[in-house]
Design a protein around this motif. Structure first.
Motif, PDB file in Angstrom:
ATOM      1  N   UNK A  88      27.804  33.934 -22.377  1.00 49.50           N
ATOM      2  CA  UNK A  88      28.030  35.371 -22.461  1.00 49.50           C
ATOM      3  C   UNK A  88      29.372  35.773 -21.872  1.00 49.50           C
ATOM      4  N   UNK A  89      29.985  36.784 -22.469  1.00 47.98           N
ATOM      5  CA  UNK A  89      31.116  37.463 -21.875  1.00 47.98           C
ATOM      6  C   UNK A  89      30.651  38.750 -21.220  1.00 47.98           C
ATOM      7  N   UNK A  90      31.595  39.509 -20.699  1.00 45.79           N
ATOM      8  CA  UNK A  90      31.313  40.736 -19.957  1.00 45.79           C
ATOM      9  C   UNK A  90      32.028  41.892 -20.635  1.00 45.79           C
ATOM     10  N   UNK A  91      31.340  43.022 -20.808  1.00 46.42           N
ATOM     11  CA  UNK A  91      31.979  44.221 -21.351  1.00 46.42           C
ATOM     12  C   UNK A  91      33.001  44.726 -20.332  1.00 46.42           C
ATOM     13  N   UNK A  92      34.273  44.681 -20.705  1.00 51.61           N
ATOM     14  CA  UNK A  92      35.346  45.010 -19.770  1.00 51.61           C
ATOM     15  C   UNK A  92      35.210  46.394 -19.180  1.00 51.61           C
ATOM     16  N   UNK A  93      35.488  46.502 -17.883  1.00 47.79           N
ATOM     17  CA  UNK A  93      35.442  47.780 -17.191  1.00 47.79           C
ATOM     18  C   UNK A  93      34.041  48.189 -16.816  1.00 47.79           C
ATOM     19  N   UNK A  94      33.096  48.065 -17.754  1.00 49.51           N
ATOM     20  CA  UNK A  94      31.722  48.484 -17.492  1.00 49.51           C
ATOM     21  C   UNK A  94      30.934  47.415 -16.756  1.00 49.51           C
ATOM     22  N   UNK A  95      31.279  46.149 -16.973  1.00 51.30           N
ATOM     23  CA  UNK A  95      30.582  45.066 -16.288  1.00 51.30           C
ATOM     24  C   UNK A  95      29.218  44.741 -16.854  1.00 51.30           C
ATOM     25  N   UNK A  96      28.924  45.160 -18.094  1.00 50.69           N
ATOM     26  CA  UNK A  96      27.610  44.877 -18.664  1.00 50.69           C
ATOM     27  C   UNK A  96      27.557  43.465 -19.229  1.00 50.69           C
ATOM     28  N   UNK A  97      26.465  42.787 -18.927  1.00 55.73           N
ATOM     29  CA  UNK A  97      26.224  41.426 -19.376  1.00 55.73           C
ATOM     30  C   UNK A  97      25.211  41.405 -20.519  1.00 55.73           C
ATOM     31  N   UNK A  98      24.148  42.179 -20.385  1.00 58.26           N
ATOM     32  CA  UNK A  98      23.087  42.247 -21.384  1.00 58.26           C
ATOM     33  C   UNK A  98      22.675  43.708 -21.580  1.00 58.26           C
ATOM     34  N   UNK A  99      22.358  44.059 -22.819  1.00 61.29           N
ATOM     35  CA  UNK A  99      21.891  45.410 -23.106  1.00 61.29           C
ATOM     36  C   UNK A  99      22.943  46.326 -23.677  1.00 61.29           C
ATOM     37  N   UNK A 100      24.145  45.808 -23.898  1.00 60.96           N
ATOM     38  CA  UNK A 100      25.212  46.581 -24.526  1.00 60.96           C
ATOM     39  C   UNK A 100      25.816  45.753 -25.653  1.00 60.96           C
ATOM     40  N   UNK A 101      25.517  46.108 -26.894  1.00 62.36           N
ATOM     41  CA  UNK A 101      26.112  45.433 -28.026  1.00 62.36           C
ATOM     42  C   UNK A 101      25.545  44.057 -28.306  1.00 62.36           C
ATOM     43  N   UNK A 102      24.528  43.628 -27.567  1.00 64.86           N
ATOM     44  CA  UNK A 102      23.916  42.324 -27.845  1.00 64.86           C
ATOM     45  C   UNK A 102      22.392  42.402 -27.762  1.00 64.86           C
ATOM     46  N   UNK A 103      21.833  43.476 -28.336  1.00 68.98           N
ATOM     47  CA  UNK A 103      20.376  43.660 -28.296  1.00 68.98           C
ATOM     48  C   UNK A 103      19.618  42.615 -29.105  1.00 68.98           C
ATOM     49  N   UNK A 104      20.349  41.826 -29.928  1.00 69.88           N
ATOM     50  CA  UNK A 104      19.694  40.684 -30.573  1.00 69.88           C
ATOM     51  C   UNK A 104      19.119  39.751 -29.508  1.00 69.88           C
ATOM     52  N   UNK A 105      19.759  39.720 -28.355  1.00 69.31           N
ATOM     53  CA  UNK A 105      19.283  38.916 -27.230  1.00 69.31           C
ATOM     54  C   UNK A 105      18.173  39.707 -26.537  1.00 69.31           C
ATOM     55  N   UNK A 106      17.060  39.806 -27.219  1.00 69.58           N
ATOM     56  CA  UNK A 106      15.921  40.591 -26.747  1.00 69.58           C
ATOM     57  C   UNK A 106      15.190  39.841 -25.640  1.00 69.58           C
ATOM     58  N   UNK A 107      14.277  40.492 -24.947  1.00 68.93           N
ATOM     59  CA  UNK A 107      13.474  39.772 -23.952  1.00 68.93           C
ATOM     60  C   UNK A 107      12.774  38.543 -24.516  1.00 68.93           C
ATOM     61  N   UNK A 108      12.322  38.623 -25.773  1.00 67.31           N
ATOM     62  CA  UNK A 108      11.658  37.462 -26.378  1.00 67.31           C
ATOM     63  C   UNK A 108      12.615  36.290 -26.523  1.00 67.31           C
TER      64      UNK A 108
END
Length: 341
Positions: free
Chosen positions: A263-283
């Motif tokens: 995984x990369x990081x959303x610059x400035x915001x610091x988001x790892x999961x839950x922004x633009x990669x919802x395909x990576x669901x909990x399942x």
């Protein structure tokens, strides 16, 4: 009578995330999301924000705008103006950057605050999680004088990030996410990092490659194409899927076993999961047994506060805590991952 809070929910926002779409703006994208089996997410995230607001401010007066699926930008603009005409002193809206653009286009002289519900949220008008949006709204009711200006940005067709406006939002500190930078800095050290990570991939193991230019360096080192906004899958140096949906990922996991995740990081915001990669669901995430995080040293230095964030409906606790972040070939640091803010 206290201040009235106007609520606008984009009913189709975020629907495309798990099915591999990168937005649901427009009737064609919405129809395709339905064809792929997408279900609404924005109403539930709006309810989470309102539940938190009402637990903290039981007397808060809320007026909700009603929308049908397929509503246009003009409908959103009209709804915002109507809520303000009825006395709303804060517009609380659930959607993504497209919804934020519509809300700011209404050009009303009241603060706005976004409940993150889209596939992507690069704008600074969003709270980090629905619950934090409710908390920020409650604090605003207690002291409406505390405001800051925040940027509304969105991606253009070429993939760049464009500034569409500035709007006042409740001053909520770390509860607000930072806007993604309009211009990005090219960091040559990431090419070496991509080659290093690619060389370390284990044989007979499948890897999920998250979106973004940082992780794309791994694909390039493998000689594979990449989807800058999607999740790709590689196995034994071969590309199994480009821009995969949640169901495609689960099917491949069933065939090849527990995957690694880069995984990369959303610059400035610091988001790892839950922004633009919802395909990576909990399942999907429940099957991951190896997580690698890549970010340039400059991106890490720009984090304020210096933490990474996840925004997941469940399983967040499995990804919080301290994690190694690889910043260049042979270099890494350790950052704390938190839920929301």
């Amino acid at each position: 009578m206290g201040m009235l809070i106007g609520v606008v929910v984009n009913p189709v926002a975020g629907m495309g995330g798990r099915v591999g779409l990168h937005g649901t703006d427009g009737p064609d994208a919405y129809a395709e999301a339905l064809r792929r089996g997408a279900t609404p997410v924005a109403p539930g995230r709006a309810r989470r924000a309102l539940d938190r607001l009402q637990s903290l401010a039981p007397d808060a007066e809320v007026l909700e705008a009603s929308f049908a699926a397929g509503s246009s930008a003009g409908d959103t603009i009209d709804a915002v103006r109507d809520l303000v005409a009825k006395g709303a002193g804060l517009i609380l809206f659930a959607g993504g950057d497209g919804t934020a653009r519509d809300v700011v286009s209404a050009a009303v002289a009241v603060p706005i605050l976004g409940i993150p519900a889209g596939v992507k949220m690069h704008s600074g008008v969003f709270a980090a999680t629905p619950e934090l949006a409710g908390e920020a709204a409650a604090r605003f009711l207690a002291d409406p004088s505390r405001l800051v200006d925040a940027e509304v940005v969105d991606r253009d067709p070429g993939g760049g990030v464009v500034l569409y406006g500035v709007a006042p939002v409740p001053a909520a500190g770390a509860a607000l996410q930072r806007a993604k930078a309009v211009q990005s800095i090219v960091d040559g050290s990431l090419e070496g990092l991509g080659r290093e990570v690619a060389a370390e991939l284990r044989p007979h193991k499948m890897y999920l490659l998250g979106p973004g230019t940082t992780v794309a360096h791994v694909s390039h080192a493998l000689g594979l194409p990449s989807s800058p906004l999607g999740v790709d899958v590689t196995y034994e140096g071969r590309l199994l899927a480009l821009d995969a949906s949640e169901q495609e990922l689960l099917s491949l996991i069933g065939e090849h076993g527990a995957p690694g995740l880069i995984l990369g990081v959303v610059g400035g915001q610091g988001f790892l999961l839950g922004r633009g990669n919802q395909q990576l669901s909990p399942a999907v995430l429940a099957t991951v047994d190896d997580l690698q995080i890549l970010a340039s040293a400059g991106k890490v230095a720009a984090l304020d506060p210096p933490v990474l964030r996840v925004d997941l409906d469940s399983l967040a606790e499995s990804f919080t805590g301290y994690r190694k972040v690889r910043t260049a070939r042979g270099h890494s640091t350790v950052l704390r991952i938190v839920e929301g803010a």
